[in-house]
Enzyme design. Sequence first.
Site, mmCIF file in Angstrom:
data_model
loop_
_atom_site.group_PDB
_atom_site.id
_atom_site.type_symbol
_atom_site.label_atom_id
_atom_site.label_comp_id
_atom_site.label_asym_id
_atom_site.label_seq_id
_atom_site.Cartn_x
_atom_site.Cartn_y
_atom_site.Cartn_z
ATOM 1 N N GLY A 70 -3.709 -2.257 0.794
ATOM 2 C CA GLY A 70 -2.863 -1.312 0.072
ATOM 3 C C GLY A 70 -2.283 -1.917 -1.194
ATOM 4 O O GLY A 70 -2.124 -1.225 -2.210
ATOM 5 N N GLY A 106 -0.416 0.434 3.089
ATOM 6 C CA GLY A 106 0.905 0.106 3.638
ATOM 7 C C GLY A 106 2.062 0.208 2.634
ATOM 8 O O GLY A 106 3.077 0.851 2.941
ATOM 9 N N LYS A 116 -5.198 -9.097 11.327
ATOM 10 C CA LYS A 116 -6.602 -9.393 10.980
ATOM 11 C C LYS A 116 -7.210 -10.370 11.989
ATOM 12 O O LYS A 116 -8.299 -10.141 12.503
ATOM 13 C CB LYS A 116 -6.682 -10.046 9.595
ATOM 14 N N ASP A 174 -7.143 -2.590 9.205
ATOM 15 C CA ASP A 174 -7.957 -3.749 9.623
ATOM 16 C C ASP A 174 -8.692 -3.437 10.930
ATOM 17 O O ASP A 174 -9.834 -3.864 11.130
ATOM 18 C CB ASP A 174 -7.074 -4.991 9.839
ATOM 19 N N LYS A 195 -12.896 -4.125 3.287
ATOM 20 C CA LYS A 195 -11.553 -3.581 3.527
ATOM 21 C C LYS A 195 -10.689 -3.845 2.291
ATOM 22 O O LYS A 195 -10.521 -4.998 1.870
ATOM 23 C CB LYS A 195 -10.963 -4.222 4.784
HETATM 24 N N1 LIG Z 1 -1.094 -18.056 7.425
HETATM 25 C C1 LIG Z 1 -1.136 -17.011 6.578
HETATM 26 N N2 LIG Z 1 -2.000 -17.000 5.548
HETATM 27 C C2 LIG Z 1 -2.057 -15.978 4.671
HETATM 28 N N3 LIG Z 1 -1.256 -14.879 4.753
HETATM 29 C C3 LIG Z 1 -0.373 -14.801 5.768
HETATM 30 C C4 LIG Z 1 -0.282 -15.869 6.729
HETATM 31 N N4 LIG Z 1 0.670 -15.510 7.631
HETATM 32 C C5 LIG Z 1 1.167 -14.343 7.246
HETATM 33 N N5 LIG Z 1 0.544 -13.880 6.140
HETATM 34 C C6 LIG Z 1 0.874 -12.623 5.471
HETATM 35 O O1 LIG Z 1 -0.202 -11.715 5.651
HETATM 36 C C7 LIG Z 1 -0.304 -10.929 4.459
HETATM 37 C C8 LIG Z 1 -1.700 -10.328 4.398
HETATM 38 O O2 LIG Z 1 -1.790 -9.339 5.398
HETATM 39 P P1 LIG Z 1 -1.448 -7.810 5.019
HETATM 40 O O3 LIG Z 1 -0.103 -7.679 4.415
HETATM 41 O O4 LIG Z 1 -1.753 -6.930 6.180
HETATM 42 O O5 LIG Z 1 -2.471 -7.643 3.924
HETATM 43 P P2 LIG Z 1 -3.470 -6.548 3.621
HETATM 44 O O6 LIG Z 1 -2.696 -5.756 2.669
HETATM 45 O O7 LIG Z 1 -4.606 -7.373 3.123
HETATM 46 O O8 LIG Z 1 -3.816 -5.781 4.864
HETATM 47 C C9 LIG Z 1 0.029 -11.865 3.326
HETATM 48 O O9 LIG Z 1 0.541 -11.182 2.210
HETATM 49 C C10 LIG Z 1 1.074 -12.789 3.962
HETATM 50 O O10 LIG Z 1 2.360 -12.311 3.678
HETATM 51 C C1 LIG Z 2 -0.395 1.139 12.536
HETATM 52 C C2 LIG Z 2 -0.367 0.567 11.163
HETATM 53 O O1 LIG Z 2 0.092 -0.547 10.967
HETATM 54 N N1 LIG Z 2 -0.916 1.317 10.181
HETATM 55 C C3 LIG Z 2 -0.960 0.900 8.807
HETATM 56 C C4 LIG Z 2 -2.106 1.641 8.136
HETATM 57 C C5 LIG Z 2 -2.283 1.271 6.681
HETATM 58 C C6 LIG Z 2 -2.720 -0.172 6.484
HETATM 59 O O2 LIG Z 2 -3.240 -0.841 7.363
HETATM 60 O O3 LIG Z 2 -2.498 -0.601 5.194
HETATM 61 P P1 LIG Z 2 -2.661 -2.081 4.616
HETATM 62 O O4 LIG Z 2 -4.088 -2.462 4.778
HETATM 63 O O5 LIG Z 2 -2.257 -1.905 3.195
HETATM 64 O O6 LIG Z 2 -1.748 -3.013 5.379
HETATM 65 C C7 LIG Z 2 0.373 1.247 8.094
HETATM 66 O O7 LIG Z 2 0.947 2.303 8.380
HETATM 67 O O8 LIG Z 2 0.800 0.453 7.237
#
Ligand SMILES: Nc1ncnc2c1ncn2[C@@H]1O[C@H](COP(=O)(O)OP(=O)(O)O)[C@@H](O)[C@H]1O
Ligand SMILES: CC(=O)N[C@@H](CCC(=O)OP(=O)(O)O)C(=O)O
Length: 265
Positions: A10, A44, A219, A163, A7
């Site tokens: 973004g 995202g 996640k 995710d 995965k």
């Molecule tokens: N305990 C934690 N450990 C690591 N990251 C965390 C935690 N709690 C919240 N986060 C947030 O989760 C983010 C990662 O998830 P997300 O933004 O969805 O990332 P991705 O872009 O990998 O999908 C990190 O940038 C951080 O801001």
């Molecule tokens: C429903 C929902 O949350 N959809 C996400 C899909 C893209 C995504 O998951 O992007 P990242 O992996 O960069 O976070 C969004 O619109 O942001």
Amino acid sequence: MKVVIYKLSGKLIKDSDALNKTLRAIQMRSERGQHYPVIVHGGGPYVDTWCDAWGYQVEKYQGLRVSPDVQIPVITGALAGYVHMRVIGVAKDVKIAAIGMTPTTGESLVCELHPDSDKLGSVGVVRPGNTRLLISLLQQGYWPIFHSMCHTINGQCLNVNADDIAAALCVALQAEEMVFFSDVPGVLDTHQQTIPHIALSELEQLQLTGHVHSGMLVKIKSLINLNWESLQRVLITNGHQTEKTTIGASDFEGTSITELSEGAS
Ligand SMILES: Nc1ncnc2c1ncn2[C@@H]1O[C@H](COP(=O)(O)OP(=O)(O)O)[C@@H](O)[C@H]1O
Ligand SMILES: CC(=O)N[C@@H](CCC(=O)OP(=O)(O)O)C(=O)O
């Protein structure tokens, strides 16, 4: 068939150099480990920028994007349009035989409206479907690269968190491993240190602490609900440091999540 789901976050996609290096690292790793790679990407931060430009307010509910129907053209344009073309473009540059995929093509996954759609709008949940098309592509040497926009069986277009797509594909293909390339080095503890290993039984407690929130909570939740029958390990690693953590090391560094505690058999 040994499958590994990767995965790409973004935030990683925004960093062209890191994206290029990560795809190369996956290429080397899949040759070395003789597995079939399947890639899922997010996007995202692009959605945030595009929605902002259209004057739409960015809102999240339990880490998921609130996606009113009126915003779906913009969200789709970002995730399944520009970001998707960009990832496929970098893959081509790295000489990967990439095939761009919508998760519900060939009913690989089945998508339905999210149970909290009254709060989330046009957001979907997915479950494993028919893997015939996917297996055929993998056997022919193609790398399926998925964005996260889906169709319901009636053709409604829904936004699904990337995710959740990765987790559902993991079950559908009975993958052995899933690797999340994120923007953090792994799951961080209260002192901002990376937790090197977490057992599945500890995840439930972790999600209740309040210390894990936003994207990381999505996640963790997707992993709790996963069928771990074939899965040996989930790794959360920093995609921006792929080179640093692969060169001279046997594997990516980060948080390793397994069904059993470390050392248990
Ligand atoms: N305990 C934690 N450990 C690591 N990251 C965390 C935690 N709690 C919240 N986060 C947030 O989760 C983010 C990662 O998830 P997300 O933004 O969805 O990332 P991705 O872009 O990998 O999908 C990190 O940038 C951080 O801001
Ligand atoms: C429903 C929902 O949350 N959809 C996400 C899909 C893209 C995504 O998951 O992007 P990242 O992996 O960069 O976070 C969004 O619109 O942001």
